[in-house]
Design a protein around this motif. Structure first.
Motif, PDB file in Angstrom:
ATOM      1  N   GLU A  48       1.014  -1.171   0.005  1.00 45.60           N
ATOM      2  CA  GLU A  48       0.197  -0.035  -0.094  1.00 45.60           C
ATOM      3  C   GLU A  48       0.917   1.239  -0.115  1.00 45.60           C
ATOM      4  O   GLU A  48       0.503   2.351  -0.458  1.00 45.60           O
ATOM      5  CB  GLU A  48      -1.034  -0.060   1.134  1.00 45.60           C
ATOM      6  CG  GLU A  48      -0.321   0.323   2.594  1.00 45.60           C
ATOM      7  CD  GLU A  48       0.441  -1.029   3.308  1.00 45.60           C
ATOM      8  OE1 GLU A  48       0.393  -1.940   2.450  1.00 45.60           O
ATOM      9  OE2 GLU A  48       0.980  -0.856   4.216  1.00 45.60           O
ATOM     10  N   TRP A  51       6.631   3.107   2.235  1.00 45.02           N
ATOM     11  CA  TRP A  51       7.292   2.231   3.199  1.00 45.02           C
ATOM     12  C   TRP A  51       6.979   0.849   3.375  1.00 45.02           C
ATOM     13  O   TRP A  51       8.013   0.228   3.574  1.00 45.02           O
ATOM     14  CB  TRP A  51       6.400   2.873   4.605  1.00 45.02           C
ATOM     15  CG  TRP A  51       6.970   2.309   6.095  1.00 45.02           C
ATOM     16  CD1 TRP A  51       7.784   3.323   6.691  1.00 45.02           C
ATOM     17  CD2 TRP A  51       6.893   1.172   6.729  1.00 45.02           C
ATOM     18  NE1 TRP A  51       8.249   2.383   8.009  1.00 45.02           N
ATOM     19  CE2 TRP A  51       7.493   1.017   7.805  1.00 45.02           C
ATOM     20  CE3 TRP A  51       6.110  -0.149   6.312  1.00 45.02           C
ATOM     21  CZ2 TRP A  51       7.588   0.215   8.844  1.00 45.02           C
ATOM     22  CZ3 TRP A  51       6.132  -1.184   7.111  1.00 45.02           C
ATOM     23  CH2 TRP A  51       6.821  -1.093   8.599  1.00 45.02           C
ATOM     24  N   ARG A  52       5.965   0.437   2.944  1.00 47.93           N
ATOM     25  CA  ARG A  52       5.705  -1.026   2.826  1.00 47.93           C
ATOM     26  C   ARG A  52       6.773  -1.608   1.755  1.00 47.93           C
ATOM     27  O   ARG A  52       7.223  -2.895   2.165  1.00 47.93           O
ATOM     28  CB  ARG A  52       4.134  -1.571   2.572  1.00 47.93           C
ATOM     29  CG  ARG A  52       3.961  -2.779   2.688  1.00 47.93           C
ATOM     30  CD  ARG A  52       3.984  -3.418   3.951  1.00 47.93           C
ATOM     31  NE  ARG A  52       2.981  -2.694   4.999  1.00 47.93           N
ATOM     32  CZ  ARG A  52       3.188  -2.588   6.245  1.00 47.93           C
ATOM     33  NH1 ARG A  52       3.927  -3.633   6.876  1.00 47.93           N
ATOM     34  NH2 ARG A  52       2.539  -2.027   6.893  1.00 47.93           N
ATOM     35  N   ALA A 181      -0.261   1.178  13.828  1.00 47.23           N
ATOM     36  CA  ALA A 181       0.141   2.504  13.340  1.00 47.23           C
ATOM     37  C   ALA A 181      -0.740   3.599  13.666  1.00 47.23           C
ATOM     38  O   ALA A 181      -0.977   4.610  13.862  1.00 47.23           O
ATOM     39  CB  ALA A 181       0.828   2.296  12.057  1.00 47.23           C
ATOM     40  N   ARG A 185      -1.153   6.506  16.271  1.00 48.99           N
ATOM     41  CA  ARG A 185      -1.037   7.979  15.960  1.00 48.99           C
ATOM     42  C   ARG A 185      -2.313   8.699  16.156  1.00 48.99           C
ATOM     43  O   ARG A 185      -2.311   9.928  16.254  1.00 48.99           O
ATOM     44  CB  ARG A 185      -0.729   7.881  14.479  1.00 48.99           C
ATOM     45  CG  ARG A 185       0.751   7.474  14.103  1.00 48.99           C
ATOM     46  CD  ARG A 185       1.165   6.924  12.812  1.00 48.99           C
ATOM     47  NE  ARG A 185       2.377   6.347  12.763  1.00 48.99           N
ATOM     48  CZ  ARG A 185       2.872   5.742  11.273  1.00 48.99           C
ATOM     49  NH1 ARG A 185       1.927   5.847  10.630  1.00 48.99           N
ATOM     50  NH2 ARG A 185       3.893   5.295  11.487  1.00 48.99           N
ATOM     51  N   TYR A 208      -4.023   4.207   4.334  1.00 48.20           N
ATOM     52  CA  TYR A 208      -2.623   4.429   3.886  1.00 48.20           C
ATOM     53  C   TYR A 208      -2.069   4.642   2.464  1.00 48.20           C
ATOM     54  O   TYR A 208      -1.016   4.263   2.306  1.00 48.20           O
ATOM     55  CB  TYR A 208      -1.535   3.156   4.630  1.00 48.20           C
ATOM     56  CG  TYR A 208      -1.457   3.129   6.087  1.00 48.20           C
ATOM     57  CD1 TYR A 208      -1.278   4.208   6.591  1.00 48.20           C
ATOM     58  CD2 TYR A 208      -1.913   2.279   6.976  1.00 48.20           C
ATOM     59  CE1 TYR A 208      -0.785   4.306   8.057  1.00 48.20           C
ATOM     60  CE2 TYR A 208      -1.797   2.345   8.135  1.00 48.20           C
ATOM     61  CZ  TYR A 208      -1.327   3.416   9.016  1.00 48.20           C
ATOM     62  OH  TYR A 208      -1.154   3.682  10.207  1.00 48.20           O
ATOM     63  N   GLU A 231      -1.381  10.232   8.278  1.00 46.99           N
ATOM     64  CA  GLU A 231      -0.784   8.802   9.176  1.00 46.99           C
ATOM     65  C   GLU A 231       0.111   8.189   8.236  1.00 46.99           C
ATOM     66  O   GLU A 231       0.715   7.282   8.550  1.00 46.99           O
ATOM     67  CB  GLU A 231      -1.870   8.083   9.575  1.00 46.99           C
ATOM     68  CG  GLU A 231      -2.440   8.830  10.797  1.00 46.99           C
ATOM     69  CD  GLU A 231      -3.374   8.076  11.689  1.00 46.99           C
ATOM     70  OE1 GLU A 231      -3.591   6.657  11.584  1.00 46.99           O
ATOM     71  OE2 GLU A 231      -3.954   8.469  12.434  1.00 46.99           O
ATOM     72  N   ASP A 259       6.452   8.489   8.452  1.00 45.66           N
ATOM     73  CA  ASP A 259       7.314   7.578   7.627  1.00 45.66           C
ATOM     74  C   ASP A 259       8.949   8.164   7.155  1.00 45.66           C
ATOM     75  O   ASP A 259       9.810   7.477   7.293  1.00 45.66           O
ATOM     76  CB  ASP A 259       6.721   7.171   6.093  1.00 45.66           C
ATOM     77  CG  ASP A 259       5.644   6.194   6.481  1.00 45.66           C
ATOM     78  OD1 ASP A 259       5.766   5.930   7.355  1.00 45.66           O
ATOM     79  OD2 ASP A 259       4.953   5.794   5.331  1.00 45.66           O
TER      80      ASP A 259
END
Ligand code: GYE
Length: 342
Positions: A48, A51-52, A181, A185, A208, A231, A259
């Motif tokens: 998604e 970061w992933r 997360a 947050r 996300y 987020e 991130d």
């Protein structure tokens, strides 16, 4: 002639027999090598965000055959039932270890009991599981998401004070509902908003994703514009696209993100993002440390946090104070961006 034929046939049989023995032995060698590899079943949330993707690469680069591992990588496409299916198939395949990043916190007791019964250690990374019995997983490594939120809000408070802002309106674009997360947050923002009297004028999940946040921001921009707390970076990119569509100069809207990916840091340096809280995706080596300890018969720490920093645009904020402790904020530099490989 007949004799020669028979002799020839026998030689042929011998050659085939020798060849078969060599081939079988070679095959056995390979199987032996394969057996020496540690088998790991890894279930990833999906793809998604940037970061992933970085997190998946970190796992794939850590658990290679050259480094002694046989990795079975499964992508759950943001669906918990796919993760449960993957974990069950790892149990069937009798892997040595199961690693997974749970899409949401709840709903893992049954499948993790199955893994426990099969005596397969489970290492949880990134987000957390909410289980009745902590012995259902061996160890967890990931981020302190609540602290990330608290630091981001402390930086926002410092900015609001410096600007002497009287009214603070916040559009809050949440991550996947039920993910650690998101929960942490969101909690940090909700608490800060009630402490400082900030108005959360809209609150919705963008899952996300860039597309999710773009759609939300596009819609709510007609009603509100002030501060936007997204987020993750990809949501921020989506929100920014919607903002730029309406106001080519950004309309004075301040963005807070999480991130600190390479693109996220560049946007922070350029002033598009005001506060960006780092979230460290390099969790492959951390998971490997746990496996090495288990291989050596040691007990790993039950829960461990990865180190993280906070980045801001310009020099308005120099440090943030959370629970009486002061943390430095990092200015973004070109060198820093170049060193980021995600
Ligand atoms: O912030 C986001 C993502 O769980 C830390 O999930 C992770 C979050 C991360 O896709 O980009």
């Amino acid at each position: 002639m007949k004799k020669r034929y028979i002799a020839g046939m026998m030689a042929g049989v011998a050659v085939i027999a020798i060849f078969t023995i060599c081939f079988t032995q070679g095959k056995k060698e390979n199987i032996k090598d394969e057996k020496e590899l540690i088998t790991i079943g890894f279930s990833q949330v999906g793809a998604e965000s940037d970061w992933r993707t970085a997190n998946s690469i970190s796992i794939k680069e850590t658990f290679t055959p050259e480094r002694g591992y046989d990795l079975i990588f499964e992508d759950a496409r943001q669906d918990q039932s796919n993760q449960i299916m993957a974990i069950r198939s790892f149990i069937q395949q009798d892997v040595d270890y199961i690693i997974f990043s749970p899409v949401v916190e709840d709903g893992w007791d049954t499948v993790l009991e199955e893994a426990k019964r099969a005596r397969i250690p489970v290492i949880v990374i990134d987000r957390m599981v909410n289980v009745k019995d902590d012995s259902l997983y061996t160890a967890w490594v990931g981020s302190d998401f609540y602290m990330q939120g608290e630091k981001a809000c402390a930086a926002l408070k410092a900015y609001v004070d410096a600007q002497e802002m009287e009214k603070v309106n916040i559009v809050h674009i949440q991550g996947t509902l039920g993910a650690t997360a998101q929960i942490a947050r969101t909690q940090a923002l909700t608490e800060a908003a009630s402490r400082y009297g900030w108005n959360i004028v809209a609150q919705e999940s963008g899952d996300y994703t860039e597309a999710g946040a773009y759609e939300i921001m596009n819609r709510v921009l007609n009603e509100y514009d002030d501060i936007d707390y997204c987020e993750n970076d990809n949501e921020t990119f989506g929100a920014l696209e919607a903002i730029k569509k309406k106001y080519s100069n950004g309309g004075g809207i301040k963005l807070i993100s999480f991130d600190a990916t390479e693109k996220g840091l560049r946007y922070t340096m350029n002033g598009n993002i005001m506060i960006n809280m780092e979230c460290n995706p390099m969790q492959g080596p951390e998971a490997e440390k746990i496996i090495k300890q288990l291989q050596d018969g040691k007990t790993p720490q039950k829960q461990a946090f990865v180190p993280e920093q906070i980045f801001v645009d310009g020099n308005v904020i120099t440090d943030v104070c959370v629970d009486g402790k002061t943390y430095d904020v990092q200015p973004v530099t070109e060198e820093l961006i170049e060193m980021r490989d995600y």
